[in-house]
Design a protein around this motif. Structure first.
Motif, PDB file in Angstrom:
ATOM      1  N   ARG A  84       0.652  -1.530  -0.104  1.00  0.00           N
ATOM      2  CA  ARG A  84      -0.054   0.146  -0.200  1.00  0.00           C
ATOM      3  C   ARG A  84       0.299   1.478  -0.024  1.00  0.00           C
ATOM      4  N   VAL A  85       1.504   0.976   1.047  1.00  0.00           N
ATOM      5  CA  VAL A  85       2.733   2.205   1.277  1.00  0.00           C
ATOM      6  C   VAL A  85       3.916   2.497   0.092  1.00  0.00           C
ATOM      7  N   GLU A  86       3.900   2.181  -0.896  1.00  0.00           N
ATOM      8  CA  GLU A  86       4.708   1.867  -1.812  1.00  0.00           C
ATOM      9  C   GLU A  86       3.683   2.309  -2.843  1.00  0.00           C
ATOM     10  N   THR A  87       2.280   1.621  -3.419  1.00  0.00           N
ATOM     11  CA  THR A  87       1.690   1.779  -4.245  1.00  0.00           C
ATOM     12  C   THR A  87       1.087   3.793  -3.899  1.00  0.00           C
ATOM     13  N   GLU A  88       1.235   4.961  -2.830  1.00  0.00           N
ATOM     14  CA  GLU A  88       0.650   5.262  -1.997  1.00  0.00           C
ATOM     15  C   GLU A  88       2.108   6.692  -3.113  1.00  0.00           C
ATOM     16  N   ASP A  89       3.039   6.255  -2.920  1.00  0.00           N
ATOM     17  CA  ASP A  89       4.433   6.433  -3.517  1.00  0.00           C
ATOM     18  C   ASP A  89       4.569   6.561  -5.397  1.00  0.00           C
ATOM     19  N   ARG A  90       4.120   5.626  -5.370  1.00  0.00           N
ATOM     20  CA  ARG A  90       3.950   5.391  -7.471  1.00  0.00           C
ATOM     21  C   ARG A  90       3.222   6.377  -7.977  1.00  0.00           C
ATOM     22  N   ASP A  91       1.873   6.222  -7.113  1.00  0.00           N
ATOM     23  CA  ASP A  91       1.182   7.336  -7.727  1.00  0.00           C
ATOM     24  C   ASP A  91       1.718   9.087  -8.133  1.00  0.00           C
ATOM     25  N   LEU A  92       2.027   9.535  -6.307  1.00  0.00           N
ATOM     26  CA  LEU A  92       2.392  10.486  -7.269  1.00  0.00           C
ATOM     27  C   LEU A  92       4.317  10.788  -7.923  1.00  0.00           C
ATOM     28  N   LEU A  93       4.743   9.751  -7.559  1.00  0.00           N
ATOM     29  CA  LEU A  93       5.979  10.189  -8.469  1.00  0.00           C
ATOM     30  C   LEU A  93       6.482   9.517 -10.002  1.00  0.00           C
ATOM     31  N   GLU A  94       5.041   8.605  -9.910  1.00  0.00           N
ATOM     32  CA  GLU A  94       5.016   8.894 -11.628  1.00  0.00           C
ATOM     33  C   GLU A  94       3.782  10.239 -12.380  1.00  0.00           C
ATOM     34  N   SER A  95       3.548  10.864 -11.259  1.00  0.00           N
ATOM     35  CA  SER A  95       3.388  11.939 -11.971  1.00  0.00           C
ATOM     36  C   SER A  95       4.622  13.030 -11.971  1.00  0.00           C
ATOM     37  N   LEU A  96       5.569  13.062 -11.518  1.00  0.00           N
ATOM     38  CA  LEU A  96       6.084  14.107 -11.494  1.00  0.00           C
ATOM     39  C   LEU A  96       6.739  14.143 -13.092  1.00  0.00           C
ATOM     40  N   PRO A  97       7.356  15.632 -13.036  1.00  0.00           N
ATOM     41  CA  PRO A  97       8.659  15.544 -14.094  1.00  0.00           C
ATOM     42  C   PRO A  97       9.575  14.120 -14.519  1.00  0.00           C
ATOM     43  N   LYS A  98       9.825  13.351 -15.448  1.00  0.00           N
ATOM     44  CA  LYS A  98      10.730  11.867 -16.094  1.00  0.00           C
ATOM     45  C   LYS A  98      12.073  13.086 -15.786  1.00  0.00           C
ATOM     46  N   GLU A  99      13.088  14.198 -15.168  1.00  0.00           N
ATOM     47  CA  GLU A  99      13.571  14.340 -15.375  1.00  0.00           C
ATOM     48  C   GLU A  99      14.230  15.219 -14.201  1.00  0.00           C
ATOM     49  N   TYR A 100      15.425  14.378 -13.883  1.00  0.00           N
ATOM     50  CA  TYR A 100      15.146  14.281 -11.890  1.00  0.00           C
ATOM     51  C   TYR A 100      16.253  15.986 -12.136  1.00  0.00           C
ATOM     52  N   PRO A 101      15.834  17.048 -10.717  1.00  0.00           N
ATOM     53  CA  PRO A 101      17.111  18.300 -10.894  1.00  0.00           C
ATOM     54  C   PRO A 101      17.715  18.266 -10.495  1.00  0.00           C
TER      55      PRO A 101
END
Ligand code: FES
Ligand SMILES: [Fe+2]
Length: 352
Positions: free
Chosen positions: A298-315
């Motif tokens: 459940r915790v990883e699913t919560e993180d995934r939903d957010l992280l996959e909505s970020l821009p793909k490039e890491y600043p």
């Protein structure tokens, strides 16, 4: 524990974004590509830093072999093949290789000599801590820069091992690693599991650069630990082994220690894999492994939903984002990676 200097947000010499595909040095680390138990005499495919590899065992009990997932004959993916008589068989024309990648049979004309270059391109691999580790850099690239990160609790008495899962994220390995060292998101992203939106305040953390990367220490009062009730305090010592491996150890006042092993592997610039293992100094009857896994799913699913909505490039460059006091860990991590790609920092080979 030493407190590092305050975050220096102005100095930045490296690239604005972290693009692993432009930094061959990232090939010079060991990455977990699978749990060892998931590899049998049925070949599987994995991708590491944009390079597809085939992983197999010549027999169910033999050591793992890893090779580039591309047949030298007509480029077929060997991971679509199978094992026969301890040989890996290509699915296209049936060429066969042994566990070391030596050509053993070309079935159309079995007694004809094998052409040069018909062998597999093998890739360095090891099994350790219940995982298969791969390093893409051969001797011509200098080999690995550091050893596989240590997990001293893995074989130690008094610890149980809960191999959890291989989770995939459509985000950069850097975003996922940073997220695991970022206490500020817990109250919001994890409001339905272990966070509480009404209690977003954090305590200070101590960040220290180490020979292998960095470590952070912090204490956080929580209402309850997962699956239980009763207020307590989490004391977290989190170690980052370059480039993306996390050893996160949480100690509670009653002596319970819950360690999360976050083996984060970059599939390419925009995708990553997390092979996660938990270690605890209690017993199955205290908290069943199935419950620990269900909660972490459940915790990883919560993180995934957010992280996959970020821009793909890491600043990497500080001026690309706003940073507050709670971002001390994130800034130290960005500075570490920046110092690594600019050559200002190299990990100690033994990861000590
Ligand atoms: S492509 Fe593999 S044997 Fe022909
Ligand atoms: Fe999270």
């Amino acid at each position: 524990m030493t407190t590092s200097a305050p975050a220096r947000v102005t100095r930045h010499h490296g690239p604005e974004h972290l693009r692993l595909s432009e930094q061959p040095l990232f090939r010079r680390f060991w990455y977990a590509v699978s749990f060892a138990s998931a590899v049998s005499d049925r070949p599987i495919a994995r991708t590491l830093l944009g390079t597809r590899v085939v992983v197999w065992r010549a027999t169910p009990d033999s050591a793992v072999s890893v090779a580039l997932d591309r047949c030298a004959h007509r480029d077929a993916p060997l991971s679509k093949g199978w094992i026969e008589n301890c040989h890996l068989v290509c699915p296209y024309h049936g060429w066969e290789w042994d566990r070391n990648g030596e050509t053993q049979r070309i079935p159309q004309f079995p007694v004809a000599p094998h052409p040069t270059k018909s062998g597999l391109t093998m890739v360095s691999s090891q099994e350790r801590y219940g995982m298969v580790w791969v390093c893409l850099a051969g001797a011509d690239e200098g080999g690995p820069l550091a050893d596989i990160p240590p997990i001293p609790e893995f074989d130690a008495e008094g610890w149980r091992v809960v191999p959890e899962a291989e989770w995939h994220f459509d985000c950069s390995a850097a975003h996922l690693l940073e997220n695991n060292f970022d206490g500020g998101h817990v109250a919001f992203v994890h409001a339905n599991t272990f966070g509480d939106r009404s209690k977003p305040e954090l305590t200070e953390t101590e960040v220290t650069r180490t020979a292998y990367g960095l470590q952070t220490y912090g204490e956080v009062p929580v209402d309850a630990r997962p699956g239980e009730s009763g207020a307590t305090v989490r004391r977290s010592l989190s170690r980052l082994y370059l480039p993306f491996f996390g050893h996160i150890s949480i100690t509670y006042p009653d002596g319970l220690v819950h360690i999360m092993i976050k083996a984060i592997t970059p599939i390419d610039d925009e995708h990553c894999q997390l092979t996660q293992t938990v270690l605890r100094n209690d017993g199955e009857s205290d908290r069943p492994a199935a419950d620990i896994l269900a909660f972490d799913e459940r915790v990883e699913t919560e993180d995934r939903d957010l992280l996959e909505s970020l821009p793909k490039e890491y600043p990497l460059a500080p001026h690309l984002n706003a940073h507050a006091k709670a971002d001390r860990n994130s800034l130290a991590i960005r500075r570490l990676w920046s110092d690594f790609v600019t050559g200002e920092f190299r990990p100690a080979p033994e990861n000590s």
